[in-house]
Structure formats: C-alpha cells, structure tokens
Design an enzyme around this catalytic site. Sequence first.
Site, PDB file in Angstrom:
ATOM      1  N   HIS A   8       0.823  -1.325   0.023  1.00  0.00           N
ATOM      2  CA  HIS A   8      -0.075   0.013  -0.074  1.00  0.00           C
ATOM      3  C   HIS A   8       0.886   1.239   0.028  1.00  0.00           C
ATOM      4  CE1 HIS A   8      -3.510  -2.739   1.219  1.00  0.00           C
ATOM      5  NE2 HIS A   8      -2.366  -3.400   2.181  1.00  0.00           N
ATOM      6  N   SER A  41      15.400  22.330 -15.090  1.00  0.00           N
ATOM      7  CA  SER A  41      14.278  22.948 -15.419  1.00  0.00           C
ATOM      8  C   SER A  41      14.540  24.383 -15.763  1.00  0.00           C
ATOM      9  CB  SER A  41      13.492  23.278 -13.633  1.00  0.00           C
ATOM     10  OG  SER A  41      12.912  24.268 -13.745  1.00  0.00           O
ATOM     11  N   LYS A  62      16.449  22.043  -9.652  1.00  0.00           N
ATOM     12  CA  LYS A  62      15.663  20.850 -10.023  1.00  0.00           C
ATOM     13  C   LYS A  62      16.349  20.049 -10.868  1.00  0.00           C
ATOM     14  CE  LYS A  62      11.640  19.907 -10.114  1.00  0.00           C
ATOM     15  NZ  LYS A  62      10.462  20.523 -10.603  1.00  0.00           N
ATOM     16  N   GLU A  97       9.961   9.133 -16.381  1.00  0.00           N
ATOM     17  CA  GLU A  97       8.740   9.583 -16.679  1.00  0.00           C
ATOM     18  C   GLU A  97       8.162   9.117 -17.974  1.00  0.00           C
ATOM     19  OE1 GLU A  97       8.046  13.740 -14.692  1.00  0.00           O
ATOM     20  OE2 GLU A  97      10.165  13.645 -14.992  1.00  0.00           O
TER      21      GLU A  97
END
Length: 466
Positions: free
Chosen positions: A161, A282, A288, A295
């Site tokens: 979970h 970024s 970043k 992704e």
Amino acid sequence: MTDQAANAMWGGRFAAGPDAIMEAINASIGFDRRLAAQDIAGSRAHAAMLAATGIVEASEAEAMRKGLLTVLSEIEDGTFQFSTALEDIHMNVEARLRELIGPAAGRLHTARSRNDQVATDFRLWVRDQCDAAAQGIAEVQRALLGQAEAGADWVMPGFTHLQTAQPVTWGHHMLAYVEMLGRDAGRFADARVRMNECPLGAAALAGTSFPIDRQMTAEALGFDRPCANSLDAVSDRDFALEFLAAASICAMHLSRLAEELVIWSSAQFRFVTMSDRWSTGSSIMPQKKNPDAAELIRAKIGRILGANIALLTVMKGLPLTYSKDMQEDKEQVFDAADTLMLALAAMAGMVADMTANRDALAAAAGAGFSTATDLADWLVRTLGLPFRDAHHVTGALVARAEARGVDLADLSLDEMQAVHAEIDEGVFDVLGVENSVGSRTSYGGTAPVRVREQIARWRAALPVET
Ligand code: ARG
C-alpha cells in the site's frame, strides 16, 4: 444531391480530386516499406521454389534472384524510387524487378498473392522483433543484476500500500524486476514459437493448383513448417496481437519500475540518485533535476497498449479471409515495437547509471515500525503465543512507541512487560533491521544469502551479451 454539391461539401479540404484521396487511404507504401527486406527474402524463397518445382525456368529464377538483390541494395542505399501509385511494398518491388529483368518478373507472382505475401513478410518482421525484445530485456536485467550485486544486503523498507511494511534488501527488490522481465522474455519466446509457421503458398486464400513445395519455402525462411490451413494463413494476425500483448505487459512492468525511480529520486525519498545522463534540469528552478527518462518510460505503455487495443479492434468481427482492414495492422505494431525497444534501452541505461543511496535506504528501513512482524514472530516462537495474540500484543507495543514518538527498539523492557509480562531482553535481538532481513531465509525470501543465490542463478540463465 449532385456529385458537384457533394464535392462542394467536403472537397474544399482537398486540393486533389477523389482519385487521389482513394490513393491516400489505400496506399501503404508510406509505412510498409519497412518490410522491404522481408518482402525480398520471401520473394527469393518463392522464386527458388518455383524453379525447383519446375514452375518457372531455372534461368528465370536466377534472373529474379539477381534482380531482387539489386532492388534490395537500391532500397538499402536510398536510391529506390517508391511510388504511391503502386500502393505497397509488394508491388513497388515487383514493378522495379520488371524494369530490371523484363517479363520474367511477371512469373514471380505465380502461385502467390499479396495476401500470403504480406502475411509472410509481416510474420518475419514481428519474429525479428521478438528476438530484439529478448535482447533488450536481457540488457535491463543485466543492469538490475549489477545493482543487486552491489547492494545484495543493503536494507531498505519493503512496502505494501506504499506504506512501510517490513525491511527488505535492495538486492531483493532489484531481483523482483528481474523476475518480471524474465516472464516477459518468456512471453516473447512463446509467441515466437507459435508464430513460426509460414503462410506463403496459401496464395489468395484457397491454396493453388500449381505443384508448389511449401515445405521448401518455409524452411528457406526459417519457419518450422507451413501454415496448415490456407484460409487461416492469410487472415491470421494473432502473431502481431501476441507480440503487442507481450509488449504491453512488458511496458507495464517498465512503467512500474519507472514509477519507483521517480518516487525514489525525489528529495523526500533520496533512495537513488539518477545520473545526469538520464535527467534534465528546469528552465526556471535551478535546483531541479528531473527524472524525465523515467517519466517517459512510465508513459510509453500508453502507446503500446493503445496499439494492442487498436489491432484487436481492427480484427474483431472480420469475416474470413483477408480484408483490407488488415492493412491497419502494421503502423500499430511498428510504433509499439519502436517504442518498446527505446523504453528498454533507456531503462537499461538509466538503471546501470543510477546510484542507490545506502544510508537513505537504511534510515528509511527502520522507520515506520518495520520490524513489528519480527516482534510478533518472536512472541510466537519464544513465548508460544498464538499468532493472533502476538499480533495484538505487538499492536499495543506499536501504539505505545508511536505515542512516545520512538521506535520499537527504544521502548524499555519495563514498558514492554507492562503490555506482556513474559517478554524478556531477547526481544531486542529481533528488533534490528539487519536481523530482520537476515532471518528471512525461506526460499525466495529477502535474506542476503537467498538474494545472492538468485543473482547467481540469473547470471547463469541470461543470454550472453551481444
Ligand atoms: N498492402 C496490403 C496489406 O498491407 C497488402 C495485401 C493486399 N491484398 C489485397 N488483396 N489487396 O494488407
């Protein structure tokens, strides 16, 4: 409504008249040129068979063979002129062959149809992709094994979970993906075995009255045998669907690993540091470092599963045998195959280059009362409590620790005995994370000794690097 009016309604969008539109919807050469090598291999096998069975003269077959090789080299070096008017790869190749060798080219299509031809070409192409997928999968598995070897005994939290459940080892977690990918490789291998029957010689749909030798062409093209039913041979696209199904499951696995890498590389987790090679920055936030490759791999399943659904939908309800609908099979499979190979290659590189942060993993491993099950097991083993009672006692101890904001191992013996009088000092031995993972020696368990056995098994089982 007159034709003129109909044209006025939809013709404005098109510079060209209806014939050109027909050509645009009908032609497949824009994409099926990817089957050129397979098409020429099929034609060469067919030509040789036509000569061996006396259907054409040996000299004609020899002219075909040479001509086909010339066509292939023209396609390979980019000088071949593809024509949309000639619809597809089959007619483009044949037309060029006629230019090269004259009327003998017209005999190549004896005892053959584009229906068995395209079925054969496409099977050959998909068969190659099964092999390519197996290679790509092995690359990812090797990268995962490298990670598993480096941290076979590093502790980390195991989750259910996405809540801390029990401590596990990093090596064990890496090997879970090696198992998944092993099944993927198995699916591609199984599909390959099933698809390895040759449609060539089924002709349009019913077979042929010419004395062809289907065994010969099947063998020449590396098939195990000819397809046994000519109707099925030209109308079957199961091989493409099985490839897409296997690709979908494999892409699903990749997306799960990619998702973990996205989570793990976040500042909140810091379980892994992705290499700069597989990250981007970024344009506005200087701090970043984004796991873009992960992704994108996570997202690629969309295209692959989409292709699977698209082709199933195309095939659904089609009457026997060939229908032009089936021309819609190729772009889906091409795109899915390209996408899968790219995702596998990116995953292999990303996993090989990432660094697992042993300290962050270990710090998280002990958090969240991850050894509560070990404590319950100790109560069963040492005090003879039924597991349900032990579960209850442990729950009470967790509640105490939680209330005090400490770990289980930080409770004093007095506090423990307040919950269950018979608990003694020995309990502290099992509350350590290292102890916990070391004790899970059951087959397939997370103990480093078991993990190392599995690493060795996989190292021996994987195909050699190419
Ligand atoms: N381009 C066609 C396809 O991809 C080849 C088969 C055409 N057969 C036919 N009967 N028109 O399916």
